[in-house]
Design a protein around this motif. Structure first.
Motif, PDB file in Angstrom:
ATOM      1  N   UNK A  90      -0.515  -7.083  -8.671  1.00 51.06           N
ATOM      2  CA  UNK A  90      -0.784  -6.592  -7.314  1.00 51.06           C
ATOM      3  C   UNK A  90       0.552  -6.495  -6.568  1.00 51.06           C
ATOM      4  N   UNK A  91       0.512  -5.915  -5.368  1.00 51.29           N
ATOM      5  CA  UNK A  91       1.771  -5.680  -4.649  1.00 51.29           C
ATOM      6  C   UNK A  91       1.738  -6.323  -3.273  1.00 51.29           C
ATOM      7  N   UNK A  92       2.947  -6.666  -2.807  1.00 52.09           N
ATOM      8  CA  UNK A  92       3.067  -7.203  -1.439  1.00 52.09           C
ATOM      9  C   UNK A  92       4.253  -6.530  -0.747  1.00 52.09           C
ATOM     10  N   UNK A 142      -9.973  -3.324 -10.479  1.00 51.98           N
ATOM     11  CA  UNK A 142     -10.455  -4.632 -10.941  1.00 51.98           C
ATOM     12  C   UNK A 142      -9.743  -5.742 -10.180  1.00 51.98           C
ATOM     13  N   UNK A 143      -8.434  -5.543  -9.943  1.00 54.96           N
ATOM     14  CA  UNK A 143      -7.663  -6.563  -9.210  1.00 54.96           C
ATOM     15  C   UNK A 143      -8.207  -6.721  -7.795  1.00 54.96           C
ATOM     16  N   UNK A 144      -8.510  -5.598  -7.153  1.00 61.74           N
ATOM     17  CA  UNK A 144      -8.999  -5.659  -5.766  1.00 61.74           C
ATOM     18  C   UNK A 144     -10.308  -6.449  -5.724  1.00 61.74           C
ATOM     19  N   UNK A 145     -11.149  -6.212  -6.734  1.00 63.44           N
ATOM     20  CA  UNK A 145     -12.429  -6.930  -6.779  1.00 63.44           C
ATOM     21  C   UNK A 145     -12.209  -8.439  -7.009  1.00 63.44           C
ATOM     22  N   UNK A 146     -11.334  -8.756  -7.953  1.00 64.22           N
ATOM     23  CA  UNK A 146     -11.134 -10.177  -8.305  1.00 64.22           C
ATOM     24  C   UNK A 146     -10.388 -10.962  -7.245  1.00 64.22           C
ATOM     25  N   UNK A 205      -8.158  -4.791   8.781  1.00 68.12           N
ATOM     26  CA  UNK A 205      -7.706  -4.475   7.405  1.00 68.12           C
ATOM     27  C   UNK A 205      -8.705  -4.955   6.351  1.00 68.12           C
ATOM     28  N   UNK A 206      -9.566  -5.915   6.691  1.00 71.63           N
ATOM     29  CA  UNK A 206     -10.555  -6.404   5.711  1.00 71.63           C
ATOM     30  C   UNK A 206     -11.550  -5.312   5.321  1.00 71.63           C
ATOM     31  N   UNK A 217      -0.661 -11.334  -0.123  1.00 70.90           N
ATOM     32  CA  UNK A 217      -0.980 -10.106  -0.854  1.00 70.90           C
ATOM     33  C   UNK A 217      -1.997  -9.369   0.015  1.00 70.90           C
ATOM     34  N   UNK A 218      -1.562  -8.255   0.618  1.00 74.04           N
ATOM     35  CA  UNK A 218      -2.414  -7.592   1.603  1.00 74.04           C
ATOM     36  C   UNK A 218      -3.438  -6.654   0.954  1.00 74.04           C
ATOM     37  N   UNK A 219      -4.648  -6.744   1.426  1.00 78.48           N
ATOM     38  CA  UNK A 219      -5.712  -5.936   0.846  1.00 78.48           C
ATOM     39  C   UNK A 219      -5.470  -4.441   1.099  1.00 78.48           C
ATOM     40  N   UNK A 220      -4.983  -4.089   2.307  1.00 84.59           N
ATOM     41  CA  UNK A 220      -4.810  -2.658   2.599  1.00 84.59           C
ATOM     42  C   UNK A 220      -3.700  -2.049   1.750  1.00 84.59           C
ATOM     43  N   UNK A 221      -2.579  -2.776   1.580  1.00 86.97           N
ATOM     44  CA  UNK A 221      -1.492  -2.237   0.750  1.00 86.97           C
ATOM     45  C   UNK A 221      -2.009  -1.919  -0.657  1.00 86.97           C
ATOM     46  N   UNK A 222      -2.798  -2.840  -1.225  1.00 89.65           N
ATOM     47  CA  UNK A 222      -3.289  -2.602  -2.591  1.00 89.65           C
ATOM     48  C   UNK A 222      -4.315  -1.479  -2.633  1.00 89.65           C
ATOM     49  N   UNK A 223      -5.077  -1.330  -1.539  1.00 91.81           N
ATOM     50  CA  UNK A 223      -5.992  -0.182  -1.459  1.00 91.81           C
ATOM     51  C   UNK A 223      -5.178   1.121  -1.406  1.00 91.81           C
TER      52      UNK A 223
END
Ligand SMILES: OC[C@H]1O[C@H](O[C@H]2O[C@H](CO)[C@@H](O)[C@H](O)[C@H]2O)[C@H](O)[C@@H](O)[C@@H]1O
Length: 561
Positions: free
Chosen positions: A261-263, A369-373, A412-413, A329-335
Motif C-alpha cells: 500500500x502507499x502513504x 484486496x489490500x483496501x478490503x483487508x 475520506x472514510x 496509510x490513507x484510505x483515499x490515497x490508496x483508492x
C-alpha cells in the motif's frame, strides 16, 4: 518508514527568498502577513546583485525599517503573479452550445453562466520573461495555457486541476482541459511525478494523484485516442513514483497475506518555503534538531496529502507538532492509486497494449484486496485510515492489527465509493451500498450545507465545520453511480445543498470560495494558516459538474431554505 530519509536540494533563489521572508516578518509583524508572497515574487535582476543590495539594507536593532524594505522590494522585484499573464482561453464562448441542458431555472442559469465566465479570470500563460530567465523566478515555465485556483494560489495545483477540468468539460472547453493535462505531463517528464504546484519549492512533494482520472474524463468526452496514447507513458512513471521505496509500505494481514500500500512522504525536512515563518513558530517548542526535522517532514507530507492541515494526521488534535502523516496509510490515497491502476489498464487496452493492460489489471486486483483487508471496517461500514505503530522506524513488513485502524470519522472514510468497481462490488452484495449509505447518514458528517470534513472543530482548515468541493463531489458522484436509487437521491440532496450554499455566498460576496462552512447555508469556511481565498477553481468546477449531472428544475428555489 522508509529507512532512508531523502531531501531534495533547495534552489539558491528559494533560500534567498526565504531569508527575505524572515526579514520582512521581523519588519512587518504577524498581522496580515502572508509568507507565501515572498517566495512568489520574481526578481528584476540577477540573484547576486539582489543579494548584495539586500545585505546593504540598514538594520537598526537587527530589523530593516519599513520604508527601506518597501523601496528594496519595489526596486528589485516584480509584483507577485506578474509572471503569469492573463490569457483569454481560445475555446471560451459566453454561452456554449449544449451548456447545462438540465438547468431550467433562469436565476440558476444566469448564475451558472457567471461561474462559467470565471474561467476567463483564472486563465493564464507563463510570461516570456520566465522562459528567458527561469533562474529569476520560482514559477516553473509550463508550456501550455494554465488555469489557477485563484487569489494567493497564483500557480497551477495538482489535485485542484481535476475539479477544474470537470468544470471545463461542463463548459465545453476541451482544449483548455487538455492543456492542463499536457502541463502536468511536462512536469512528469522533468521530475518523474506531478509536483504539488508549479513552483520550484513544491518539487519535494506531489499531491493526491488524479492525473489518470483527468485523462479518463477528457477521453470520455472527446474520444481523443492520440491524447490517451501521449499520456500513458507519463502515467506509468507516476505509478512507479507512488509505489517506489519512499511511498510503499508492506502490511501483512491476519490471514498472512502481504499487501503493498502507499502513504504520503515528502522529500523535505525543513520549513515549507511558502510558510517558513509559520512552520518555524509551530516548531519553536521542539527542542532537538531531529524532532524539528521530523516535524517539518510531517508538515510537508501533509501538504502532499492535500489535507493541510487536519486532525486526521495528528495523534493529539490540538497539537500540530503531533502530525504523524508518514505513519498513516490513507484510505483515499490508496483508492486514488487503485483508480490509477484501473485507468491505466483501460487506456493500455484502448491502444492495443494488452500486456500492460493485464499487468495493471492484476495490480488493481491486488490493491482492491489490500483496501478490503487493511481499511474496511465491517462494524462501522466505512473504510478507515490505518496507523503504522511500531517500535522501529523502518520495518520491512508491518503486522495488521484491528486497533490500529483510526475509528474517527472523516469524509475520506467514504472516498472508495467514488471508484466505480467498488460500486459494482458493493452492489453485488445487494444491501452493501445501502449499509455504507446508512453509515454515512449516521456519521454526523451530513449538514445543512453539505458534508463536513471531520467531526472535530480544531481550527484546522481540513476539519469541522469546513466543507470542501472535492470531497462533496467524490462522495456525491460515488453515490450517484452506485446503482442504488436511495443512494442517488441522497447524493442529489447533498448536491442541492452544496449548490445553494455556493449560490448564497456568491450573492452575498460576489465571489466563489475555496471552502464553505457546512453548518449554515451561504456561510464561508475559515480556520487554517491563511485567510480564506476566493476565485475559486475547484468550487467553480464542482458547481458546474453538479448542475450538469442533476440540473435545476424551473420551480425549485435556489435560495437557502
Ligand atoms: O500555502 C499553504 C499551503 O497551501 C496549499 O494548500 C491548500 O491550497 C491548495 C490549492 O487550492 C490545495 O490544493 C490544498 O488542498 C490546500 O490545503 C498548498 O497545496 C500547500 O502545499 C501549501 O503549503
Amino acid at each position: 518508514a522508509p529507512c532512508s530519509e531523502p531531501v531534495k536540494p533547495t534552489a539558491p533563489l528559494v533560500s534567498f527568498l526565504q531569508r527575505l521572508q524572515s526579514a520582512a516578518f521581523a519588519t512587518l509583524g504577524p498581522d496580515g502577513f502572508d509568507p507565501k508572497l515572498y517566495v512568489d515574487i520574481p526578481l528584476k535582476t540577477d540573484l547576486a546583485a539582489t543579494e548584495e543590495a539586500f545585505a546593504r539594507l540598514p538594520r537598526p536593532g537587527g530589523v530593516i525599517p519599513v520604508s527601506d524594505l518597501e523601496r528594496f522590494l519595489g526596486d528589485y522585484f516584480g509584483k507577485a503573479g506578474s509572471d503569469l499573464v492573463h490569457a483569454e482561453p481560445a475555446d471560451f464562448v459566453a454561452e456554449p452550445e449544449g451548456f447545462l441542458p438540465k438547468v431550467e431555472n433562469p436565476k440558476v442559469r444566469a448564475w451558472a453562466l457567471e461561474v462559467h465566465s470565471l474561467w476567463k479570470n483564472l486563465s493564464r500563460r507563463v510570461s516570456d520573461e520566465v522562459r528567458e530567465r527561469p533562474e529569476q523566478h520560482t514559477l516553473l515555465p509550463l508550456p501550455w495555457p494554465v488555469v489557477v485556483p485563484g487569489s494567493r494560489f497564483r500557480e497551477v495545483y495538482y489535485w485542484d486541476s481535476y475539479w477544474i477540468i470537470r468544470g471545463l468539460l461542463a463548459s465545453k472547453m476541451y482544449d483548455t482541459a487538455k492543456s492542463i493535462v499536457n502541463n502536468l505531463i511536462s512536469l512528469i517528464e522533468i521530475y518523474g511525478y506531478v509536483l504539488n504546484g508549479a513552483r520550484t519549492h513544491y518539487s519535494n512533494r506531489s499531491q493526491p494523484p488524479l492525473l489518470s482520472s483527468m485523462v479518463f474524463e477528457i477521453y470520455m468526452r472527446t474520444g481523443d485516442l492520440a491524447f490517451v496514447k501521449k499520456s500513458l507513458p507519463s502515467l506509468l512513471k507516476e505509478h512507479s513514483f507512488w509505489n517506489s521505496a519512499i511511498h510503499k509500505v508492506i502490511i501483512q494481514d491476519l490471514q498472512g497475506c502481504k499487501h503493498s500500500v502507499s502513504h504520503y512522504y515528502a522529500m523535505w525536512n525543513k520549513p515549507r518555503p511558502e510558510s517558513a515563518t509559520i512552520d518555524e513558530e509551530s516548531a519553536s517548542n521542539l527542542t532537538t534538531a531531529s524532532q524539528k526535522e521530523n516535524f517539518y517532514r510531517q508538515v510537508a507530507s501533509t501538504a502532499e496529502s492535500g489535507w493541510d492541515f487536519s486532525s486526521r494526521w495528528m495523534s493529539n488534535s490540538s497539537d500540530l507538532t503531533t502530525l504523524a502523516t508518514t505513519s498513516i496509510i490513507p484510505v483515499d490515497l490508496n483508492a486514488f492509486i487503485y483508480k490509477m491502476e484501473l485507468d491505466i489498464a483501460f487506456f493500455a487496452k484502448l491502444i492495443g497494449d494488452n500486456s500492460t493492460s493485464e499487468k495493471f489489471l492484476a495490480a488493481s486486483k491486488a490493491r482492491q484486496a489490500a483496501i478490503k483487508s487493511i481499511f474496511w471496517n465491517s462494524e462501522m461500514e466505512q473504510w478507515l485510515d490505518y496507523w503504522l505503530i511500531s517500535k522501529s522506524n523502518c520495518e520491512e513488513v508491518y503486522q495488521w492489527e484491528a486497533h490500529y485502524q483510526n475509528r474517527n470519522i472523516f469524509a475520506s472514510n467514504f472516498i472508495p465509493l467514488w471508484i466505480e468497481t467498488y460500486n459494482t462490488d458493493l452492489c453485488k452484495d445487494g444491501t452493501m451500498v445501502e449499509k455504507v449509505l446508512k453509515s454515512l447518514q449516521s456519521s454526523g458528517l451530513l449538514h445543512v450545507a453539505g458534508i463536513a470534513t471531520s467531526l472535530s472543530n480544531t481550527g484546522q482548515q481540513w476539519d469541522f465545520p469546513n466543507g470542501w468541493a472535492p470531497l462533496q463531489h467524490m462522495i456525491v458522484e460515488g453515490l450517484t453511480k452506485s446503482g442504488s436509487k436511495e443512494a442517488k437521491s441522497v447524493a442529489e440532496d447533498i448536491a442541492i445543498r452544496w449548490i445553494r450554499t455556493n449560490y448564497a455566498a456568491y450573492m452575498k460576496t460576489g465571489a466563489m470560495h475555496e471552502k464553505y462552512d457546512v453548518e449554515a447555508c451561504g456561510k464561508i469556511g475559515g480556520g487554517g494558516e491563511y485567510k480564506p481565498q476566493t476565485g475559486f477553481g475547484w468550487s467553480n468546477g464542482v458547481v458546474l459538474a453538479f448542475l450538469e449531472e442533476f440540473g435545476w428544475p424551473r420551480d425549485r428555489e435556489i435560495e437557502c431554505q
